[in-house]
Design an enzyme around this catalytic site. Structure first.
Site, short mmCIF file in Angstrom:
data_model
loop_
_atom_site.label_atom_id
_atom_site.label_comp_id
_atom_site.label_asym_id
_atom_site.label_seq_id
_atom_site.Cartn_x
_atom_site.Cartn_y
_atom_site.Cartn_z
N HIS A 306 -26.38 -70.51 64.68
CA HIS A 306 -26.15 -71.01 63.31
C HIS A 306 -27.42 -71.66 62.76
CE1 HIS A 306 -24.06 -73.53 60.13
NE2 HIS A 306 -23.17 -72.84 60.40
N ASP A 364 -16.83 -69.34 64.43
CA ASP A 364 -16.20 -67.81 64.41
C ASP A 364 -15.92 -67.28 65.87
OD1 ASP A 364 -16.07 -67.93 61.81
OD2 ASP A 364 -18.15 -67.31 61.60
N1 ACO Z 1 -27.82 -63.20 69.58
C1 ACO Z 1 -28.93 -63.00 70.15
N2 ACO Z 1 -30.00 -63.74 69.78
C2 ACO Z 1 -29.98 -64.46 68.61
C3 ACO Z 1 -28.59 -65.13 67.90
C4 ACO Z 1 -27.42 -64.21 68.63
N3 ACO Z 1 -26.28 -64.38 67.93
N4 ACO Z 1 -28.89 -65.51 66.84
C5 ACO Z 1 -30.21 -65.93 66.88
N5 ACO Z 1 -30.82 -65.47 67.93
C6 ACO Z 1 -32.03 -65.45 68.28
C7 ACO Z 1 -33.14 -64.44 67.11
O1 ACO Z 1 -33.19 -63.41 67.63
C8 ACO Z 1 -34.20 -65.58 67.44
O2 ACO Z 1 -35.06 -65.16 68.61
P1 ACO Z 1 -36.51 -65.18 68.71
O3 ACO Z 1 -37.01 -66.44 68.30
O4 ACO Z 1 -36.85 -64.75 69.87
O5 ACO Z 1 -37.02 -64.25 67.62
C9 ACO Z 1 -33.89 -67.00 67.41
O6 ACO Z 1 -32.61 -66.81 68.06
C10 ACO Z 1 -33.54 -67.67 66.23
O7 ACO Z 1 -32.79 -66.83 65.16
P2 ACO Z 1 -32.91 -66.58 63.85
O8 ACO Z 1 -32.10 -65.48 63.36
O9 ACO Z 1 -34.28 -66.94 63.38
O10 ACO Z 1 -31.78 -67.88 63.40
P3 ACO Z 1 -31.00 -68.04 61.91
O11 ACO Z 1 -30.78 -69.48 61.79
O12 ACO Z 1 -31.77 -67.60 60.75
O13 ACO Z 1 -29.80 -67.30 62.06
C11 ACO Z 1 -27.43 -66.89 62.35
C12 ACO Z 1 -28.50 -67.84 62.29
C13 ACO Z 1 -27.58 -65.83 61.31
C14 ACO Z 1 -26.09 -67.47 62.56
C15 ACO Z 1 -27.68 -66.07 63.73
O14 ACO Z 1 -27.48 -67.10 64.80
C16 ACO Z 1 -26.75 -64.99 64.11
O15 ACO Z 1 -27.00 -63.90 63.48
N6 ACO Z 1 -25.53 -65.28 64.76
C17 ACO Z 1 -24.55 -64.12 64.91
C18 ACO Z 1 -23.50 -63.99 63.88
C19 ACO Z 1 -22.96 -65.17 63.56
O16 ACO Z 1 -22.28 -65.61 64.51
N7 ACO Z 1 -22.77 -65.81 62.29
C20 ACO Z 1 -21.87 -66.87 62.03
C21 ACO Z 1 -22.41 -68.02 61.52
S1 ACO Z 1 -21.21 -69.51 61.44
C22 ACO Z 1 -20.45 -69.26 59.94
O17 ACO Z 1 -20.89 -68.59 59.00
C23 ACO Z 1 -19.25 -69.75 59.63
#
Ligand code: ACO
Length: 429
Positions: A306, A364
């Site tokens: 998140h 979610d």
């Molecule tokens: N699976 C695997 N790796 C992940 C995930 C994931 N779900 N989420 C983040 N990471 C990793 C990234 O690859 C990154 O790794 P790195 O540092 O080695 O490059 C690190 O964790 C940070 O991730 P970011 O994408 O920079 O984090 P951001 O805060 O921008 O993204 C997000 C948050 C979009 C929610 C992300 O965690 C994601 O895509 N999750 C899956 C989708 C999801 O479940 N969304 C629901 C959110 S809750 C809601 O809207 C009610």
């Protein structure tokens, strides 16, 4: 003591800005006078470090995994209150007394019917349209049906519009579903609770009496509570920006629904369910996790991570509990996808990749499984989210209109296009 922040510009000039403190949470540097004093703007696409407003409604501490509505922890609200009490709280700032709750519930109940001509509006859509496409259109169209509550400067009009939106969203959501299935629309029934009424309008038919199951009603009510508000997220900011021009509340909420529709926002529970279906079996989890860790695969563990929560999403814990209750009630405790989700969660929260990056299950991860168990089709998941978030959008919109500092939202830009040049007439190009 007044806190200040000092900015040193490239020419060595130093300028002081006030630092404002909230009741809890990080301070903000008040840069409203920056352009006037220096001729430069700040640059923050995605609002990574920018507070767009002040608010007294919802507070999130993402590092500690805390979510408060008007100061009350989400866990306590989910345990002690129903959705309409939470609506009252978000709109009015305090929990209602029993008398106030009775009056509020009555007012919502008496606004649940929609203008009868709206029934015909639905028939203009294709039956295979995505329910969110229909919802954006129908909610936007409400301003064409309720002219008598569109004066945003009149507090009474704002109040009536708020009641109309909260009351009619379940009716409109259920009508959208009935339209896709070809079943007749169900009128609301005033002796049922808000959530039981929604389930009846979704799954009842005129042929037989619909008896709401209390465990399932409570589960859906909890989904509504957990999704009711989440401070300045993308759709809420959209509602505020749309409303800042003085647009009417029905148009603003339609804008919020459009934003919520995007897969990066409201669509994650749908994606999570699709992911579980794709994995299919617990024996495939290891292979799937390896894919998630491989940056070249582009695969993410949906329902994990998140932008704000770098700890457990408090809503996820509550949704996990609800998931158990619903599946037990329906005799689905051996549900294939739920067991798979539990196994996946166990492996992921112990894995170094997820631990190091502070990736925890978000709301979610479980809400899709609960909705599926309730019989809600996957394409309707985001509509249910929109229904629940409507109260948050309205509370934030009301707060903005009443704020003496309220101004039209008008971001600036860093222009990188062509500088001034002369038009060469077509014959010479
Ligand atoms: N699976 C695997 N790796 C992940 C995930 C994931 N779900 N989420 C983040 N990471 C990793 C990234 O690859 C990154 O790794 P790195 O540092 O080695 O490059 C690190 O964790 C940070 O991730 P970011 O994408 O920079 O984090 P951001 O805060 O921008 O993204 C997000 C948050 C979009 C929610 C992300 O965690 C994601 O895509 N999750 C899956 C989708 C999801 O479940 N969304 C629901 C959110 S809750 C809601 O809207 C009610």
């Amino acid at each position: 003591m007044d806190k200040k922040a000092t900015l040193t510009l490239h020419d060595g000039k130093k300028i002081e800005f006030p630092v404002l403190s909230g009741s809890i949470g990080p301070d903000v540097v008040d840069i409203r006078t920056l352009y006037g004093k220096t001729g430069v703007f700040t640059y923050d696409p995605g609002f990574l470090s920018t507070a767009s407003c002040n608010s007294t409604i919802t507070y999130i501490d993402g590092d500690a995994g805390i979510l408060l509505y008007r100061g009350y922890p989400i866990e306590q609200l989910a345990k002690h209150c129903d959705f309409l009490e939470v609506c009252y709280l978000l709109l009015n700032g305090e929990l209602p007394s029993a008398k106030q709750k009775g009056e509020f519930d009555d007012m919502v109940t008496r606004h649940t019917m929609v203008h009868d001509q709206l029934n015909r509006f639905f028939t203009g859509f294709r039956r295979d349209a995505h329910p969110m496409a229909v919802m954006v259109g129908v909610v936007g169209a409400l301003s064409a049906f309720y002219h008598d509550s569109l004066d945003i400067d009149d507090p009474e009009h704002r109040k009536i519009s708020a009641f109309r939106l909260i009351a009619k969203l379940p009716t409109i959501t259920a009508m959208g579903y009935k339209y896709t299935t070809g079943q007749p629309f169900m009128y609301p029934k005033n002796d049922l609770s808000y959530t039981a009424n929604f389930l009846r309008m979704m799954f009842g038919t005129p042929c037989e009496e619909f008896k709401p199951n209390e465990v399932l009603v409570r589960a859906l009510d909890r989904i509504f509570i957990l999704h009711a508000d989440h401070e300045q997220n993308a759709s809420t900011s959209t509602v505020r920006l749309a409303g800042s021009s003085g647009a009417n509340p029905f148009a603003c909420i339609a804008a919020g629904i459009a934003c919520l529709w995007g897969p990066a926002h409201g669509g994650a529970n749908e994606a999570c369910l699709q992911m579980l279906e794709e994995i299919g079996d617990a024996s495939k989890i290891g292979e799937f996790i390896s894919k998630v860790k491989d940056k070249n695969s582009g695969v993410r563990l949906m329902g994990f991570g998140h932008r704000v929560y770098k700890n457990h999403d408090p809503r996820a814990k509550l949704m996990r509990e609800t998931c158990h209750e619903v599946l037990n009630e329906l005799g689905l405790h051996n549900d294939r996808l739920f067991k798979l989700a539990l196994a996946l969660e166990k492996i992921a929260i112990e894995d170094q990749y997820f631990v190091e990056r502070k990736l925890y299950p978000n709301v979610d991860f479980y809400s899709g499984i609960v909705q599926r168990a309730l019989g809600i089709p996957v394409s309707m998941f985001t509509c249910v989210f929109a229904l629940a978030r409507t109260v948050g959008w309205i509370a934030q919109w009301q707060e903005m209109i009443a704020d003496p500092e309220y101004k039209i939202g008008r971001p600036r830009q860093l222009y990188k296009g062509a500088p001034r040049r002369e038009v060469v007439p077509l014959a010479g190009r």
